[in-house]
Structure formats: structure tokens, C-alpha cells
Design a protein around this motif. Structure first.
Motif, PDB file in Angstrom:
ATOM      1  N   ARG A 229       0.825  -1.207   0.000  1.00  0.00           N
ATOM      2  CA  ARG A 229       0.000   0.000   0.000  1.00  0.00           C
ATOM      3  C   ARG A 229       0.859   1.257   0.000  1.00  0.00           C
ATOM      4  N   HIS A 230       1.997   1.185   0.696  1.00  0.00           N
ATOM      5  CA  HIS A 230       2.884   2.343   0.761  1.00  0.00           C
ATOM      6  C   HIS A 230       3.456   2.689  -0.602  1.00  0.00           C
ATOM      7  N   ILE A 231       3.769   1.657  -1.407  1.00  0.00           N
ATOM      8  CA  ILE A 231       4.364   1.917  -2.725  1.00  0.00           C
ATOM      9  C   ILE A 231       3.317   1.924  -3.835  1.00  0.00           C
ATOM     10  N   GLY A 232       2.033   1.777  -3.470  1.00  0.00           N
ATOM     11  CA  GLY A 232       0.962   1.891  -4.454  1.00  0.00           C
ATOM     12  C   GLY A 232       0.687   0.646  -5.256  1.00  0.00           C
ATOM     13  N   VAL A 233       1.077  -0.530  -4.753  1.00  0.00           N
ATOM     14  CA  VAL A 233       0.802  -1.786  -5.446  1.00  0.00           C
ATOM     15  C   VAL A 233      -0.486  -2.375  -4.899  1.00  0.00           C
ATOM     16  N   LYS A 234      -1.376  -2.819  -5.783  1.00  0.00           N
ATOM     17  CA  LYS A 234      -2.613  -3.426  -5.326  1.00  0.00           C
ATOM     18  C   LYS A 234      -2.309  -4.695  -4.534  1.00  0.00           C
ATOM     19  N   THR A 235      -3.034  -4.881  -3.428  1.00  0.00           N
ATOM     20  CA  THR A 235      -2.791  -6.040  -2.575  1.00  0.00           C
ATOM     21  C   THR A 235      -3.003  -7.349  -3.319  1.00  0.00           C
ATOM     22  N   ASP A 236      -3.999  -7.392  -4.239  1.00  0.00           N
ATOM     23  CA  ASP A 236      -4.245  -8.653  -4.950  1.00  0.00           C
ATOM     24  C   ASP A 236      -3.169  -8.958  -5.976  1.00  0.00           C
ATOM     25  N   ALA A 237      -2.279  -7.984  -6.240  1.00  0.00           N
ATOM     26  CA  ALA A 237      -1.162  -8.219  -7.160  1.00  0.00           C
ATOM     27  C   ALA A 237       0.127  -8.544  -6.407  1.00  0.00           C
ATOM     28  N   MET A 238       0.055  -8.609  -5.098  1.00  0.00           N
ATOM     29  CA  MET A 238       1.234  -8.835  -4.273  1.00  0.00           C
ATOM     30  C   MET A 238       1.708 -10.283  -4.400  1.00  0.00           C
ATOM     31  N   PRO A 239       2.980 -10.516  -4.691  1.00  0.00           N
ATOM     32  CA  PRO A 239       3.482 -11.896  -4.729  1.00  0.00           C
ATOM     33  C   PRO A 239       3.425 -12.518  -3.345  1.00  0.00           C
ATOM     34  N   LEU A 240       2.994 -13.778  -3.264  1.00  0.00           N
ATOM     35  CA  LEU A 240       2.813 -14.438  -1.967  1.00  0.00           C
ATOM     36  C   LEU A 240       4.035 -15.224  -1.508  1.00  0.00           C
ATOM     37  N   ALA A 241       4.860 -15.657  -2.447  1.00  0.00           N
ATOM     38  CA  ALA A 241       6.033 -16.454  -2.059  1.00  0.00           C
ATOM     39  C   ALA A 241       6.949 -15.723  -1.077  1.00  0.00           C
ATOM     40  N   PRO A 242       7.180 -14.400  -1.221  1.00  0.00           N
ATOM     41  CA  PRO A 242       8.019 -13.718  -0.231  1.00  0.00           C
ATOM     42  C   PRO A 242       7.441 -13.774   1.179  1.00  0.00           C
ATOM     43  N   VAL A 243       6.108 -13.745   1.289  1.00  0.00           N
ATOM     44  CA  VAL A 243       5.468 -13.844   2.600  1.00  0.00           C
ATOM     45  C   VAL A 243       5.780 -15.195   3.236  1.00  0.00           C
ATOM     46  N   ILE A 244       5.631 -16.261   2.451  1.00  0.00           N
ATOM     47  CA  ILE A 244       5.870 -17.616   2.957  1.00  0.00           C
ATOM     48  C   ILE A 244       7.346 -17.803   3.310  1.00  0.00           C
ATOM     49  N   SER A 245       8.236 -17.325   2.435  1.00  0.00           N
ATOM     50  CA  SER A 245       9.670 -17.456   2.684  1.00  0.00           C
ATOM     51  C   SER A 245      10.086 -16.702   3.939  1.00  0.00           C
ATOM     52  N   LEU A 246       9.623 -15.466   4.066  1.00  0.00           N
ATOM     53  CA  LEU A 246       9.977 -14.663   5.245  1.00  0.00           C
ATOM     54  C   LEU A 246       9.495 -15.333   6.524  1.00  0.00           C
ATOM     55  N   ALA A 247       8.287 -15.888   6.492  1.00  0.00           N
ATOM     56  CA  ALA A 247       7.744 -16.550   7.674  1.00  0.00           C
ATOM     57  C   ALA A 247       8.575 -17.781   8.042  1.00  0.00           C
ATOM     58  N   LEU A 248       8.968 -18.576   7.058  1.00  0.00           N
ATOM     59  CA  LEU A 248       9.773 -19.762   7.325  1.00  0.00           C
ATOM     60  C   LEU A 248      11.121 -19.379   7.919  1.00  0.00           C
ATOM     61  N   ILE A 249      11.771 -18.391   7.318  1.00  0.00           N
ATOM     62  CA  ILE A 249      13.092 -17.958   7.806  1.00  0.00           C
ATOM     63  C   ILE A 249      12.982 -17.385   9.212  1.00  0.00           C
ATOM     64  N   ALA A 250      11.932 -16.606   9.461  1.00  0.00           N
ATOM     65  CA  ALA A 250      11.739 -16.015  10.797  1.00  0.00           C
ATOM     66  C   ALA A 250      11.491 -17.097  11.842  1.00  0.00           C
TER      67      ALA A 250
END
Length: 258
Positions: A229-250
Motif C-alpha cells: 500500500r505504501h508503494i501503491g501496489v494493489k494487494t491482490d497483485a502482491m506476490p505471496l512467495a516472499p510472505v511464505i519465505s519470510l515466515a519460514l526464515i523467521a
């Protein structure tokens, strides 16, 4: 300690180099496809489909600047797309050199360290998840070779039994079916994202790691939504793999520190 650092450094370097090689091959594939569509004698229906997707491909810097210029000269794209393709930022992001991808090195090292503290296989799982995230960010795809490495290393790291492999496969099946249901309802959820999520959840379901992974997924999703939202990208266009990767690494890092 030295052995863990060596393992992490080696795994990180291998993951970074392998992802860059895959990325270069993907750009070469796109360039060959574009050349075929620009050539005389291209199938009209295929060319129409290709042109219809050009705007979305330009938006993620997946079209060669020379292709954009050729389409502008033929009147097949508008001036806005031409301006995007001629920008310096576009040229820097399109098919970058290995040096141009150096900013990924700290992320690969962090992922490998978090995984190496758990096991060598976990280091591979963390790094392969990050490589998938890099592909999803750049191309909006989850490559099957990367996914295969993630699945194999996750099973080896977190559930190295036939029952564990079956649980991982079941998790992938459930999330794949859920993603298909979301698409039927008009939503956007790719097969690759579904399978990656199921792989990570299924392989860790019977381990203490799941306790940290589930809240980490929620926190990572909220972080990426806020950033998009901060950079103006629609949420439904957001790639999901980075979310999953970040969660696993964390989750791996939290487990190592606890």
C-alpha cells in the motif's frame, strides 16, 4: 560454530548463483518468444494473446527494451509503455548482471544461517524458499525446480519419514484445492503459491516449528500488505512467495534463538 558458518555461506552462495542462472535462462526464453512473435509469419491468434499480456509483462520488467521499441514503432503499444521501457530504472532491472543482484546476498546469508542453525537440510529449505520468493517478485511465478528442492529439503529437515512425506503431500493437496476454490470465486491465488504454502505447513505440522510459523505467516502478510500500500501496489497483485519465505526464515531464526 565455524562449521555452521561455512555451511551457511556455501548454501547461500549456491542458492544465489543458481537463482541468477535460472533468471538469466528465463529472460532468454522471453526474448526468444518475443522474437518469434515479432517475426513475419507469427500466428495471428498467438500474437494477439501475446500483445494482450505485454502491459503486465512490462510492469514487472520482463520485456526487453528493444521489443518495446519495436512494438512502439509498429503502433502496437502506447506511449506510456514506451516511456516505461526507455527509463533508466527499467534498463537496470531488466535482466541484471550478477553484480546487479549483489543486494540479495545478505538475504541469502540470513536465510542460510537461520536454516543452518537447525540442520543442513533446513538451510537448503530456507535458501530455496528465498529463491522462489525472488522469482515470484521478478516474474510472478513459482518455478517447479525450486519447488521440488523446497519440498525435498523440507521433508529431509522437518519430517524425514514416509509419514512426514505423506503429511507434506497432503498439505500441498489441501492448499492447492483451497487456491482453486479461491480462483473459482473470482480471487487470485496461483497454484505455485498454494503448493509452496502447503509444503511449508505440511512439512512442519508435526514439529514445534509450526508454533512460530503460523503467527510469522500472519505477521509477514501484514508487513507485505502495508509495504504494498505504501508503494501503491494493489494487494491482490502482491506476490505471496516472499510472505511464505519470510515466515519460514523467521520461524527458523526464532527457533535457533530460543
Amino acid at each position: 560454530m565455524l562449521g555452521t558458518l561455512t555451511l551457511a555461506a556455501g548454501t547461500a552462495a549456491a542458492g544465489w548463483l543458481a537463482q541468477h542462472a535460472y533468471q538469466s535462462l528465463r529472460y532468454s526464453f522471453y526474448e526468444r518468444e518475443d522474437a518469434a512473435m515479432l517475426a513475419d509469419g507469427a500466428d495471428p491468434a498467438e500474437r494477439r494473446d501475446w500483445l494482450a499480456a505485454i502491459g503486465a509483462q512490462v510492469a514487472i520488467q520482463a520485456v526487453a527494451p528493444s521489443t518495446i521499441a519495436a512494438l512502439a514503432a509498429s503502433g502496437d503499444i502506447d506511449a506510456d509503455l514506451l516511456a516505461d521501457g526507455e527509463s533508466g530504472a527499467y534498463a537496470r532491472r531488466y535482466n541484471p548482471t550478477l553484480a546487479g543482484e549483489a543486494y540479495w546476498v545478505p538475504a541469502y546469508l540470513a536465510a542460510a544461517l537461520a536454516g543452518a542453525a537447525y540442520s543442513p537440510a533446513a538451510a537448503v529449505a530456507a535458501v530455496s524458499s528465498l529463491a522462489i520468493a525472488a522469482s515470484d517478485i521478478r516474474f510472478r511465478i513459482v518455478p517447479l525446480p525450486h519447488l521440488a528442492v523446497l519440498a525435498a529439503s523440507s521433508i529431509a529437515a522437518f519430517c524425514p519419514t514416509l509419514a512426514g512425506a505423506a503429511l507434506t503431500a497432503a498439505g500441498m493437496g489441501v492448499t492447492w484445492a483451497l487456491g482453486a476454490a479461491v480462483r473459482r470465486a473470482g480471487g487470485e491465488w496461483g497454484d505455485g503459491d498454494s503448493l509452496m504454502l502447503g509444503c511449508v505447513l505440511g512439512s512442519t505440522a508435526a514439529t514445534p516449528l509450526i508454533v512460530g510459523l503460523v503467527p510469522a505467516l500472519g505477521a509477514a502478510a501484514l508487513l507485505f500488505i502495508a509495504c504494498s500500500r505504501h508503494i501503491g501496489v494493489k494487494t491482490d497483485a502482491m506476490p505471496l512467495a516472499p510472505v511464505i519465505s519470510l515466515a519460514l526464515i523467521a520461524a527458523l531464526a526464532a527457533g535457533a534463538l530460543s
